[in-house]
Design an enzyme around this catalytic site. Sequence first.
Site, PDB file in Angstrom:
ATOM      1  N   ILE A 159       0.853  -1.182   0.000  1.00  0.00           N
ATOM      2  CA  ILE A 159       0.000   0.000   0.000  1.00  0.00           C
ATOM      3  C   ILE A 159       0.891   1.235   0.000  1.00  0.00           C
ATOM      4  CG2 ILE A 159      -1.834   1.249   1.186  1.00  0.00           C
ATOM      5  CD1 ILE A 159      -2.585  -1.377   2.579  1.00  0.00           C
ATOM      6  N   LYS A 160       0.767   2.056  -1.046  1.00  0.00           N
ATOM      7  CA  LYS A 160       1.563   3.287  -1.097  1.00  0.00           C
ATOM      8  C   LYS A 160       0.789   4.354  -0.333  1.00  0.00           C
ATOM      9  CE  LYS A 160       4.404   5.809  -4.458  1.00  0.00           C
ATOM     10  NZ  LYS A 160       5.721   5.481  -3.901  1.00  0.00           N
ATOM     11  N   CYS A 161       0.887   4.253   0.979  1.00  0.00           N
ATOM     12  CA  CYS A 161       0.088   5.061   1.904  1.00  0.00           C
ATOM     13  C   CYS A 161       0.976   6.066   2.618  1.00  0.00           C
ATOM     14  CB  CYS A 161      -0.581   4.115   2.916  1.00  0.00           C
ATOM     15  SG  CYS A 161      -1.353   4.923   4.322  1.00  0.00           S
ATOM     16  N   TYR A 165       5.043   5.917   5.270  1.00  0.00           N
ATOM     17  CA  TYR A 165       6.330   6.570   5.040  1.00  0.00           C
ATOM     18  C   TYR A 165       6.972   7.081   6.326  1.00  0.00           C
ATOM     19  CZ  TYR A 165       6.345   5.848   0.092  1.00  0.00           C
ATOM     20  OH  TYR A 165       6.412   5.237  -1.134  1.00  0.00           O
TER      21      TYR A 165
END
Length: 309
Positions: A159-161, A165
Site C-alpha cells: 500500500i503506497k500510503c 512513510y
Amino acid sequence: MKYDVVNRRIWFKGEILNVNDAKVNVLAPTSQFGLNVFEGIPCYWNDDEKQLYAFRLDEHYERLIRSAKLIQFDLKYTKEDFKKALIDVVKANEYDENLSVRQTLFVDGFGSWGSEGPVEMFVAPIPRGRTSAEYNKKGLNCCITSWRRISDENLSPRIKCGANYINSRVGQREALRNGYDTCIFLNEVGKVAEGPGSCFFMVKGNTVITPRLTDSVLESITRDTIIKLATEELRLKFEERTIDRTEVYMADEAFLCGSSMEVTPIFTVDRYQIGTGEQGEVTKKIHMKYLECVQGRLESRKNWITPVY
C-alpha cells in the site's frame, strides 16, 4: 513554466488553484493520521519533439486503485479522472521540463482513522530539481538502518500510503544524523528489503540482483521497468532473490531506484566501498537506457509513455 514553484497551480477537489489556496481541515483524517494513498508520477521533457511524456500512467493508476482498495477507501474517481486531472494541471502550469507529479487520494471531512471517506484528490506537479536532496545526488553513501522495514503482517508495503512513510522517515533521519545520505532497510528476518521510497539493486559479475516482492518491498513500477530494460533491452543476467546484508558489502555495484530517485549509484554502505566507489558500468548502462525510455526515445517502449501536449 508559467508560475514559480511557491505559486504553482495544483488540481484540488476538481479545481485548478494556486497551491497556497488549497486547504485541508486540520482535523481531517489525512491530516491527523496520514490517511491517504498516492503516486509519484515521473514526466520527462523531450526537447527534440517539444513534448512532455508521462511515464507508465496506466500502471501508476492501477496501483493507486489497488492501494485505495487495500486501505478500504470509498473511491469515486476513475482512471480517466486521474489522467484528465494530471494533464489539465500540467498544462495550466505550462511546464516544459522534467517533473515529478504527486497524485494523492485522501480522506477529508471530520472522521477518524477508521473512516472510508469522503475521499478527495489533489494533483501537484513539481520540477524534478526541486525535490528532496537525496533524489538529486550523483551517488549515495548509505547505511543499513537499525530500523526494520514494515511487513505484510503489520503495515503492508504494497500500500503506497502516506502513513507508511513514517517507517521511511525514521530510517532516513537515522542515516542523516549519522552522516549518511540515505539508508537501506532490512526486513523482519534480517534480509535486505529496500531504501526509503526506493528499491535496491546490486550487481555481482554480470548479474543484476534485487530482492523478491515478498521481502517487504513496494511493488515498484520503476523496479519493474529496470528489470524489463535490463533483461529484454540490455540482455543482462538477472536474479530476483533474498539478499544477505554482507552480500551488499561485497557487491561489484549497487544502486537505488524509484520514480524520484531514477537510478542512483551507491558508493558506500556502512563505510564499505562498493566496487570502485563510483558509478559502475552496468549501473550506467541501465540508467542511460532508463532515460532513453522515459524521454520517449526507445521505440520498443513507446507504449509506456503518454504525451501531455
